[in-house]
Design a protein around this motif. Sequence first.
Motif, PDB file in Angstrom:
ATOM      1  N   ARG A   3       0.831  -1.199   0.000  1.00 52.34           N
ATOM      2  CA  ARG A   3       0.000   0.000   0.000  1.00 52.34           C
ATOM      3  C   ARG A   3       0.869   1.255   0.000  1.00 52.34           C
ATOM      4  O   ARG A   3       0.583   2.215  -0.721  1.00 52.34           O
ATOM      5  N   ARG A   4       1.955   1.262   0.784  1.00 45.21           N
ATOM      6  CA  ARG A   4       2.796   2.456   0.869  1.00 45.21           C
ATOM      7  C   ARG A   4       3.669   2.643  -0.375  1.00 45.21           C
ATOM      8  O   ARG A   4       3.771   3.744  -0.914  1.00 45.21           O
ATOM      9  N   LYS A   5       4.284   1.573  -0.808  1.00 46.01           N
ATOM     10  CA  LYS A   5       5.266   1.697  -1.887  1.00 46.01           C
ATOM     11  C   LYS A   5       4.622   1.773  -3.273  1.00 46.01           C
ATOM     12  O   LYS A   5       5.011   2.589  -4.109  1.00 46.01           O
ATOM     13  N   PHE A   6       3.605   0.916  -3.507  1.00 48.33           N
ATOM     14  CA  PHE A   6       3.024   0.831  -4.841  1.00 48.33           C
ATOM     15  C   PHE A   6       1.595   1.370  -4.906  1.00 48.33           C
ATOM     16  O   PHE A   6       0.954   1.302  -5.953  1.00 48.33           O
ATOM     17  N   ASN A   7       1.085   1.875  -3.769  1.00 46.55           N
ATOM     18  CA  ASN A   7      -0.287   2.383  -3.697  1.00 46.55           C
ATOM     19  C   ASN A   7      -1.283   1.323  -4.169  1.00 46.55           C
ATOM     20  O   ASN A   7      -2.218   1.602  -4.906  1.00 46.55           O
ATOM     21  N   LEU A   8      -1.068   0.095  -3.720  1.00 49.01           N
ATOM     22  CA  LEU A   8      -1.877  -1.047  -4.113  1.00 49.01           C
ATOM     23  C   LEU A   8      -2.689  -1.515  -2.918  1.00 49.01           C
ATOM     24  O   LEU A   8      -2.138  -1.824  -1.871  1.00 49.01           O
ATOM     25  N   ILE A   9      -3.989  -1.567  -3.054  1.00 45.32           N
ATOM     26  CA  ILE A   9      -4.858  -2.019  -1.977  1.00 45.32           C
ATOM     27  C   ILE A   9      -5.247  -3.458  -2.275  1.00 45.32           C
ATOM     28  O   ILE A   9      -5.882  -3.746  -3.292  1.00 45.32           O
TER      29      ILE A   9
END
Length: 77
Positions: A3-9
Amino acid sequence: MLRRKFNLIINKKKVYRLCKELEVLRPQRKIKPKFPRKIAINREITTSNSLWEVDVKYGYIHGEDRFFYIASFFRCI
């Protein structure tokens, strides 16, 4: 981190399933068998000094910001 590095939920269950499929998970720990505790109830004492009991207690001293321990030893006759 995803979530932090790739903005992936992504759901944690899906992450677990994917890691399991890719075989990147460590093997689960083996649970060791617990041994029964031997207590002094209903024990037959044949000789003196054959059964001892130990009691350990601890507390906290607020003013000094430290712990203390008390060990009591009992001899059952």
